[in-house]
Motif scaffolding. Structure first.
Motif, PDB file in Angstrom:
ATOM      1  N   ALA A 114      45.494  34.603  50.800  1.00  0.00           N
ATOM      2  CA  ALA A 114      44.252  35.371  50.937  1.00  0.00           C
ATOM      3  C   ALA A 114      43.069  34.432  50.980  1.00  0.00           C
ATOM      4  O   ALA A 114      43.130  33.310  50.508  1.00  0.00           O
ATOM      5  N   LYS A 115      41.998  34.924  51.554  1.00  0.00           N
ATOM      6  CA  LYS A 115      40.779  34.128  51.617  1.00  0.00           C
ATOM      7  C   LYS A 115      40.084  34.112  50.260  1.00  0.00           C
ATOM      8  O   LYS A 115      40.149  35.071  49.498  1.00  0.00           O
ATOM      9  N   GLU A 116      39.373  33.030  50.034  1.00  0.00           N
ATOM     10  CA  GLU A 116      38.671  32.910  48.758  1.00  0.00           C
ATOM     11  C   GLU A 116      37.460  33.836  48.754  1.00  0.00           C
ATOM     12  O   GLU A 116      36.622  33.790  49.640  1.00  0.00           O
ATOM     13  N   THR A 117      37.401  34.681  47.767  1.00  0.00           N
ATOM     14  CA  THR A 117      36.292  35.637  47.698  1.00  0.00           C
ATOM     15  C   THR A 117      35.441  35.443  46.460  1.00  0.00           C
ATOM     16  O   THR A 117      34.425  36.116  46.297  1.00  0.00           O
ATOM     17  N   THR A 118      35.883  34.596  45.561  1.00  0.00           N
ATOM     18  CA  THR A 118      35.115  34.379  44.347  1.00  0.00           C
ATOM     19  C   THR A 118      34.997  32.893  44.093  1.00  0.00           C
ATOM     20  O   THR A 118      35.681  32.076  44.699  1.00  0.00           O
ATOM     21  N   ALA A 119      34.110  32.538  43.183  1.00  0.00           N
ATOM     22  CA  ALA A 119      33.959  31.136  42.805  1.00  0.00           C
ATOM     23  C   ALA A 119      35.221  30.659  42.099  1.00  0.00           C
ATOM     24  O   ALA A 119      35.918  31.442  41.467  1.00  0.00           O
ATOM     25  N   PRO A 120      35.587  29.362  42.211  1.00  0.00           N
ATOM     26  CA  PRO A 120      36.786  28.855  41.557  1.00  0.00           C
ATOM     27  C   PRO A 120      36.747  29.116  40.054  1.00  0.00           C
ATOM     28  O   PRO A 120      35.717  28.958  39.408  1.00  0.00           O
ATOM     29  N   VAL A 121      37.905  29.484  39.517  1.00  0.00           N
ATOM     30  CA  VAL A 121      37.978  29.722  38.077  1.00  0.00           C
ATOM     31  C   VAL A 121      38.294  28.414  37.374  1.00  0.00           C
ATOM     32  O   VAL A 121      38.915  27.520  37.937  1.00  0.00           O
ATOM     33  N   VAL A 122      37.865  28.325  36.130  1.00  0.00           N
ATOM     34  CA  VAL A 122      38.079  27.114  35.347  1.00  0.00           C
ATOM     35  C   VAL A 122      38.472  27.505  33.933  1.00  0.00           C
ATOM     36  O   VAL A 122      38.309  28.649  33.509  1.00  0.00           O
ATOM     37  N   SER A 123      39.033  26.538  33.206  1.00  0.00           N
ATOM     38  CA  SER A 123      39.317  26.773  31.796  1.00  0.00           C
ATOM     39  C   SER A 123      37.990  26.861  31.058  1.00  0.00           C
ATOM     40  O   SER A 123      37.070  26.090  31.302  1.00  0.00           O
ATOM     41  N   SER A 124      37.885  27.834  30.176  1.00  0.00           N
ATOM     42  CA  SER A 124      36.611  28.051  29.496  1.00  0.00           C
ATOM     43  C   SER A 124      36.847  28.275  28.007  1.00  0.00           C
ATOM     44  O   SER A 124      37.757  28.992  27.611  1.00  0.00           O
ATOM     45  N   GLY A 125      35.989  27.657  27.192  1.00  0.00           N
ATOM     46  CA  GLY A 125      36.115  27.834  25.747  1.00  0.00           C
ATOM     47  C   GLY A 125      37.495  27.396  25.278  1.00  0.00           C
ATOM     48  O   GLY A 125      37.928  26.294  25.539  1.00  0.00           O
ATOM     49  N   ASP A 126      38.158  28.289  24.547  1.00  0.00           N
ATOM     50  CA  ASP A 126      39.502  27.963  24.080  1.00  0.00           C
ATOM     51  C   ASP A 126      40.575  28.536  24.992  1.00  0.00           C
ATOM     52  O   ASP A 126      41.741  28.624  24.629  1.00  0.00           O
ATOM     53  N   ARG A 127      40.169  28.949  26.208  1.00  0.00           N
ATOM     54  CA  ARG A 127      41.115  29.510  27.172  1.00  0.00           C
ATOM     55  C   ARG A 127      41.516  28.426  28.165  1.00  0.00           C
ATOM     56  O   ARG A 127      40.698  27.942  28.945  1.00  0.00           O
ATOM     57  N   PHE A 128      42.808  28.022  28.133  1.00  0.00           N
ATOM     58  CA  PHE A 128      43.299  27.032  29.076  1.00  0.00           C
ATOM     59  C   PHE A 128      44.106  27.726  30.169  1.00  0.00           C
ATOM     60  O   PHE A 128      44.966  28.554  29.898  1.00  0.00           O
ATOM     61  N   TYR A 129      43.815  27.390  31.424  1.00  0.00           N
ATOM     62  CA  TYR A 129      44.545  27.954  32.557  1.00  0.00           C
ATOM     63  C   TYR A 129      45.251  26.829  33.295  1.00  0.00           C
ATOM     64  O   TYR A 129      44.613  25.841  33.683  1.00  0.00           O
ATOM     65  N   SER A 130      46.561  26.995  33.504  1.00  0.00           N
ATOM     66  CA  SER A 130      47.331  25.976  34.207  1.00  0.00           C
ATOM     67  C   SER A 130      46.910  25.943  35.677  1.00  0.00           C
ATOM     68  O   SER A 130      46.324  26.902  36.197  1.00  0.00           O
ATOM     69  N   PRO A 131      47.212  24.846  36.377  1.00  0.00           N
ATOM     70  CA  PRO A 131      46.885  24.776  37.809  1.00  0.00           C
ATOM     71  C   PRO A 131      47.494  25.920  38.601  1.00  0.00           C
ATOM     72  O   PRO A 131      46.855  26.439  39.525  1.00  0.00           O
ATOM     73  N   LEU A 132      48.734  26.330  38.264  1.00  0.00           N
ATOM     74  CA  LEU A 132      49.359  27.426  38.989  1.00  0.00           C
ATOM     75  C   LEU A 132      48.605  28.726  38.786  1.00  0.00           C
ATOM     76  O   LEU A 132      48.352  29.475  39.738  1.00  0.00           O
ATOM     77  N   VAL A 133      48.199  29.010  37.551  1.00  0.00           N
ATOM     78  CA  VAL A 133      47.442  30.241  37.281  1.00  0.00           C
ATOM     79  C   VAL A 133      46.114  30.218  38.026  1.00  0.00           C
ATOM     80  O   VAL A 133      45.695  31.213  38.620  1.00  0.00           O
ATOM     81  N   ARG A 134      45.436  29.071  38.029  1.00  0.00           N
ATOM     82  CA  ARG A 134      44.153  28.972  38.730  1.00  0.00           C
ATOM     83  C   ARG A 134      44.325  29.168  40.237  1.00  0.00           C
ATOM     84  O   ARG A 134      43.498  29.797  40.888  1.00  0.00           O
ATOM     85  N   ASN A 135      45.407  28.653  40.786  1.00  0.00           N
ATOM     86  CA  ASN A 135      45.640  28.810  42.214  1.00  0.00           C
ATOM     87  C   ASN A 135      45.967  30.249  42.589  1.00  0.00           C
ATOM     88  O   ASN A 135      45.538  30.746  43.626  1.00  0.00           O
ATOM     89  N   ILE A 136      46.750  30.928  41.731  1.00  0.00           N
ATOM     90  CA  ILE A 136      47.018  32.346  41.982  1.00  0.00           C
ATOM     91  C   ILE A 136      45.719  33.138  41.925  1.00  0.00           C
ATOM     92  O   ILE A 136      45.463  34.025  42.755  1.00  0.00           O
ATOM     93  N   ALA A 137      44.866  32.824  40.951  1.00  0.00           N
ATOM     94  CA  ALA A 137      43.573  33.503  40.844  1.00  0.00           C
ATOM     95  C   ALA A 137      42.740  33.278  42.105  1.00  0.00           C
ATOM     96  O   ALA A 137      42.095  34.200  42.623  1.00  0.00           O
ATOM     97  N   LYS A 138      42.769  32.050  42.615  1.00  0.00           N
ATOM     98  CA  LYS A 138      42.021  31.743  43.830  1.00  0.00           C
ATOM     99  C   LYS A 138      42.581  32.503  45.028  1.00  0.00           C
ATOM    100  O   LYS A 138      41.821  33.101  45.804  1.00  0.00           O
ATOM    101  N   GLN A 139      43.925  32.515  45.172  1.00  0.00           N
ATOM    102  CA  GLN A 139      44.544  33.186  46.312  1.00  0.00           C
ATOM    103  C   GLN A 139      44.300  34.692  46.281  1.00  0.00           C
ATOM    104  O   GLN A 139      44.127  35.318  47.327  1.00  0.00           O
ATOM    105  N   GLU A 140      44.294  35.278  45.082  1.00  0.00           N
ATOM    106  CA  GLU A 140      44.163  36.729  44.953  1.00  0.00           C
ATOM    107  C   GLU A 140      42.720  37.180  44.756  1.00  0.00           C
ATOM    108  O   GLU A 140      42.469  38.371  44.591  1.00  0.00           O
ATOM    109  N   GLY A 141      41.769  36.240  44.774  1.00  0.00           N
ATOM    110  CA  GLY A 141      40.366  36.622  44.635  1.00  0.00           C
ATOM    111  C   GLY A 141      40.021  37.146  43.257  1.00  0.00           C
ATOM    112  O   GLY A 141      39.185  38.043  43.114  1.00  0.00           O
TER     113      GLY A 141
END
Length: 444
Positions: A114-141
């Motif tokens: 899917a096309k990117e529809t939102t700004a890239p997500v990042v780990s924030s505060g005490d929430r860590f997101y793996s590269p795979l989770v971040r990429n799925i978030a990017k692909q799914e907007g």
């Protein structure tokens, strides 16, 4: 004493992470080189991870059900009899330079692009997101706010791949703002996903006190997700053709005993069919492709997937690499080896990676034909029906007559986005022609 970091090894080009399913050793246990320390499960296969050294397990860095990235340190082993040394305390964050490119490749196969529809997500505060989770978030907007709102089931509440995929499937029930984001993603198709969600949620409602509720296995959930994803991604269409395999039936009956004595292998029909499919793919290379966005990737190698049954009733698809380069003896040995290791749960990740076309034998269970679902990101799959002894019209120079023949149906499912009816039909007819032209005097 020196300390050795036992890391999660690379398990195949498309594998970026794994879940620890069990520890085979406890802290304080003595370990020998090549002895299994823990078991892991990936999206594709289960496996054991052995130690590379002799020593004593002094630290476990992850627990059962934790998700770890390739290259991450899982345990620390103290090596006896060596000079003292230190080991760095591994960080929870994986080696991005190694894992992230692999994760992107995995996402490309398992998540609808899917096309990117939102700004890239990042780990924030005490929430860590793996590269795979971040990429799925990017692909799914998925926005940063949506991701931060997902309840994680991993260690310390970390969001795992299954968590975010479940969120994607359930987006239809989110507020309007979330729905708008999903609608902006062209291929996410929220409507079919919503239908699947409704079906899953309705099951507990209709269950009575006499009914048994069975939790799906991890592999069962993955298969279900991949099947729904494929139907939502590819425009499935089928072509059917009937083949006369009387020559093959009689030839195999004649040579199978001698073949077993010489090679120590059972000669089944499967390698014969695989050989015909490989030849047809060589004749029609545009069936040996993948579609990525608006780009067609024409595969150089013909790697045939072979659906095989597992002991728990699930199916797995080991791959015969460069199948068109094998003679019938080599094909037979490869088919038997992969089938046996699949039944014994001994397949390695590389054994099921890289397939370019899949064959499934529905005739094993008595079905005469089927409409198989394409194994993404491939564009075709062939179902082999049961071989039946039937009366049929036989054409001869002296005229037509009714004879007893061995016949079977070939069911070809293909992706109509890139494979039109002419190509799909010509390909399956080529398989039929190779089978019917079998040399009854062929030596093996």
């Amino acid at each position: 004493m020196a300390k050795f970091e036992l890391k999660l090894p690379k398990m195949g080009e498309s594998v970026a992470e794994a879940t620890i399913t069990s520890w085979l050793k406890n802290v304080g246990d003595t370990i020998e080189a090549d002895e299994a320390v823990f078991e892991i499960a990936t999206d594709k296969v289960d496996s054991e991870v052995p130690s590379e050294v002799d020593g004593v397990l002094i630290e476990k860095l992850f627990e059962v059900d934790d998700l770890v990235q390739v290259g991450q340190t899982i345990a620390v082993i103290e090596i006896a009899g060596e000079a003292g040394g230190s080991v760095e305390t591994p960080k929870a964050e994986p080696a991005k330079e190694v894992a992230e490119p692999i994760a992107v490749a995995e996402v490309a196969q398992t998540v609808v692009a899917a096309k990117e529809t939102t700004a890239p997500v990042v780990s924030s505060g005490d929430r860590f997101y793996s590269p795979l989770v971040r990429n799925i978030a990017k692909q799914e907007g998925i926005s940063q706010a949506e991701l931060d709102g997902i309840s994680g089931t991993g260690k310390d509440g970390r969001v795992t791949k299954n968590d975010i995929l479940a969120f994607v499937e359930n987006r239809g029930s989110q507020p309007a703002s979330a729905k708008e984001v999903a609608q902006e993603t062209p291929k996410s198709q929220p409507a079919p996903t919503k239908a699947v969600e409704k079906k899953i949620e309705s099951a507990p409602v209709v269950a009575t006190g006499d009914d048994e509720i069975i939790e799906m296995t991890r592999m069962g959930k993955l298969i279900a997700h991949h099947m729904v994803e494929s139907v939502q991604t590819a425009a499935h269409v089928q072509s059917f053709i009937e083949a006369d395999v009387t020559k093959i039936w009689n030839w195999r009956k004649k040579v199978k005993d001698e073949f077993f004595k010489r090679e120590g292998e059972n000669l089944t029909f499967t390698p014969i069919f695989m050989e015909a499919v490989a030849k047809a793919l060589r004749d029609f290379p545009m069936m040996n492709i993948s579609l990525q966005g608006d780009t067609v990737i024409k595969k150089k190698h013909i790697n045939l997937g072979m659906a095989a049954a597992l002991g728990d009733g699930n199916l797995i698809v080991p791959v015969i690499k460069d199948a068109d380069q094998l003679n019938l003896v080599g094909m037979t040995k490869k088919v038997n080896d992969l089938a046996a290791r699949a039944r014994d749960n001994k397949l390695k990740p590389d054994d099921i990676a890289g397939g370019t076309y899949t064959v499934t034998n529905v005739g094993t269970f008595g079905s005469i034909m089927g409409t198989p679902i394409i194994n993404q990101p491939q564009v075709g799959i062939l179902a082999l029906g049961a071989i039946r002894k039937v009366p049929a019209v036989v054409e001869t120079p002296e005229g037509d007559f009714i004879g007893i023949r061995y016949r079977m149906f070939l069911s070809h499912s293909y992706d109509h986005r890139v494979v039109n009816g002419a190509l799909g039909g010509q390909f399956v007819k080529a398989v039929k022609d190779y089978l019917e032209a079998w040399d009854s005097n062929r030596e093996i």
